[in-house]
Design an enzyme around this catalytic site. Structure first.
Site, PDB file in Angstrom:
ATOM      1  N   HIS A   1      49.824  69.337  15.198  1.00  0.00           N
ATOM      2  CA  HIS A   1      50.977  68.953  14.366  1.00  0.00           C
ATOM      3  C   HIS A   1      50.503  68.291  13.070  1.00  0.00           C
ATOM      4  O   HIS A   1      50.956  68.648  11.965  1.00  0.00           O
ATOM      5  CB  HIS A   1      51.870  68.007  15.179  1.00  0.00           C
ATOM      6  CG  HIS A   1      53.015  67.418  14.431  1.00  0.00           C
ATOM      7  ND1 HIS A   1      54.329  67.746  14.706  1.00  0.00           N
ATOM      8  CD2 HIS A   1      53.073  66.511  13.413  1.00  0.00           C
ATOM      9  CE1 HIS A   1      55.127  67.073  13.894  1.00  0.00           C
ATOM     10  NE2 HIS A   1      54.383  66.309  13.101  1.00  0.00           N
ATOM     11  N   GLU A   2      49.584  67.341  13.194  1.00  0.00           N
ATOM     12  CA  GLU A   2      49.078  66.627  12.014  1.00  0.00           C
ATOM     13  C   GLU A   2      48.227  67.536  11.130  1.00  0.00           C
ATOM     14  O   GLU A   2      48.227  67.399   9.903  1.00  0.00           O
ATOM     15  CB  GLU A   2      48.268  65.399  12.450  1.00  0.00           C
ATOM     16  CG  GLU A   2      49.056  64.360  13.232  1.00  0.00           C
ATOM     17  CD  GLU A   2      50.244  63.813  12.467  1.00  0.00           C
ATOM     18  OE1 GLU A   2      50.208  63.805  11.217  1.00  0.00           O
ATOM     19  OE2 GLU A   2      51.223  63.392  13.123  1.00  0.00           O
TER      20      GLU A   2
ATOM     21  N   HIS B   1      50.387  69.253   8.649  1.00  0.00           N
ATOM     22  CA  HIS B   1      50.621  68.438   7.451  1.00  0.00           C
ATOM     23  C   HIS B   1      49.420  68.504   6.512  1.00  0.00           C
ATOM     24  O   HIS B   1      49.564  68.659   5.297  1.00  0.00           O
ATOM     25  CB  HIS B   1      50.855  66.975   7.844  1.00  0.00           C
ATOM     26  CG  HIS B   1      52.127  66.719   8.586  1.00  0.00           C
ATOM     27  ND1 HIS B   1      53.349  67.180   8.139  1.00  0.00           N
ATOM     28  CD2 HIS B   1      52.376  66.023   9.728  1.00  0.00           C
ATOM     29  CE1 HIS B   1      54.300  66.798   8.995  1.00  0.00           C
ATOM     30  NE2 HIS B   1      53.729  66.095   9.963  1.00  0.00           N
TER      31      HIS B   1
ATOM     32  N   ASP C   1      58.878  62.675   9.984  1.00  0.00           N
ATOM     33  CA  ASP C   1      58.939  63.793   9.046  1.00  0.00           C
ATOM     34  C   ASP C   1      60.333  63.972   8.462  1.00  0.00           C
ATOM     35  O   ASP C   1      60.488  64.286   7.277  1.00  0.00           O
ATOM     36  CB  ASP C   1      58.503  65.082   9.754  1.00  0.00           C
ATOM     37  CG  ASP C   1      57.064  64.997  10.246  1.00  0.00           C
ATOM     38  OD1 ASP C   1      56.264  64.290   9.600  1.00  0.00           O
ATOM     39  OD2 ASP C   1      56.748  65.615  11.274  1.00  0.00           O
TER      40      ASP C   1
END
Length: 373
Positions: free
Chosen positions: A77-78, A81, A173
């Site tokens: 997930h990170e 980003h 987010d």
């Protein structure tokens, strides 16, 4: 932000990964909680019970695998980003796993309108994609109860992660998307203040819900959201107040240094007379380190100061004042040596930064933006 983090001996896509101490505590806790509630999870996920899964240490092994899968999903997930931020020219200093998940520490946030929303929304989209992949695998792989549990759990937890992160609360987010959209029609600082206010309301609601249902984890999340939203607002104020200010604008150019052979007692006397609390330690034109009053506590008065000097923290004169302030906060330093082409050209103290910050903030209230240079 995470001073007690343990950096792993590898990088992902060139990005360092660290484990905070809280992660090392929460991982076995998660494994235990999942393992101890395995029958409930099997029922909720529609997995046909298998008595072998409930024997001995098997439930806790499955719990550990599920917890590792959860945090691996958080890292991915990170990374979503980080990869998106790289497309805007923004690098990620580090990804850190901690008590409440993961944090991608970006070096900066792009000022391009809408960029923050794009970077933020990719995280939940990655989690949704992972949920879909695990659901697909669950339907393809053999119906072994262990695999069905792990894949079903990871599909559910990634879906939950995506939905939770879409809450319009900073630093989630959804909160970043909200701020970015607000900034399309108003100043960034005002957009941050509005988003932070909404975030505090959501944090209060989450905390109240956690108390009503006796969910300590939800209360902890609410507290984190509230504090982080306040921190985001403060960071936006700092960024706006120090925008355009460079280290060379604030540094002290006439630097008083001391030799490494100077005795502790002599340095203390010099500090008293010159009213300086820290000095660069220089030998033959080369900066060896910094020595401050804190370094001298408990020292032998006759000892040479090179035995007590601290690590050298240097910064370029072209670096932004905000970067210098961040470096001081991260390293817990009160001053930085300014080096250009390997030579000391000045020194920057936290007092210099705070004084400039106060002047700029007052100036913003009495002068138009164009009046500042």
């Amino acid at each position: 932000m995470f001073r007690n983090a343990l950096r792993l001996p590898f990088k992902l896509l060139g990005i360092p990964v660290s484990l905070d101490v809280s992660f090392l505590i929460v991982l076995p806790l998660f494994a235990f909680l999942i393992g101890s509630q395995l029958p409930t999870y099997l029922q909720l996920l529609g997995v046909r019970p298998d008595s072998r899964l409930l024997e001995g240490y098997t439930p806790y092994l499955l719990g550990l695998l599920a917890a590792l899968g959860l945090f691996t999903s958080v890292v991915i997930h990170e990374l979503g980003h980080a990869v998106t931020a790289r497309m805007y020219g923004v690098e990620t200093r580090e990804i850190t796993l901690w008590l409440l998940g993961g944090v991608a520490q970006l070096s900066d946030m792009p000022r391009t309108r809408g960029a923050e929303a794009v970077i933020a929304i990719v995280g939940p989209l990655v989690s949704l994609a992972l949920s879909g992949v695990f659901t697909l695998l669950r339907g393809v792989l053999p119906e072994a109860a262990g695999w069905q549990f792990l894949l079903g759990y990871l599909a559910f937890i990634n879906l939950s992660l995506a939905l939770f992160n879409l809450l319009p609360a900073l630093p989630l987010d959804g909160g970043r998307v909200l701020r970015s959209l607000l900034a399309l029609s108003r100043p960034y600082l005002e957009a941050t203040r509005i988003a932070a206010g909404i975030s505090r309301l959501i944090a209060f609601a989450l905390g109240l819900l956690g108390l009503l249902v006796f969910n300590l984890f939800l209360v902890l999340v609410a507290f984190f959201v509230y504090m982080a939203a306040s921190s985001e607002a403060e960071q936006a104020i700092l960024s706006e107040a120090l925008r355009g200010v460079r280290v060379r604008d604030l540094m002290t150019r006439e630097v008083k240094s001391v030799p490494p052979t100077l005795r502790v007692s002599e340095l203390l006397q010099r500090m008293l007379l010159e009213r300086h609390m820290g000095y660069p330690v220089v030998e033959d034109g080369r900066v060896l380190g910094l020595v401050s009053l804190e370094n001298l506590q408990g020292a032998d008065p006759e000892a040479p100061i090179f035995e007590r000097m601290g690590k050298l923290e240097a910064i370029s004169p072209d670096a932004s004042a905000l970067e210098a302030l961040k470096r001081m906060a991260e390293c817990n330093f009160s001053r930085l040596v300014v080096l250009e082409n390997g030579q000391m050209v000045g020194i920057l103290s936290k007092t210099d930064l705070l004084r400039a910050l106060q002047v700029r903030m007052v100036g913003q209230t009495v002068l138009p933006r164009s009046g500042w240079r």
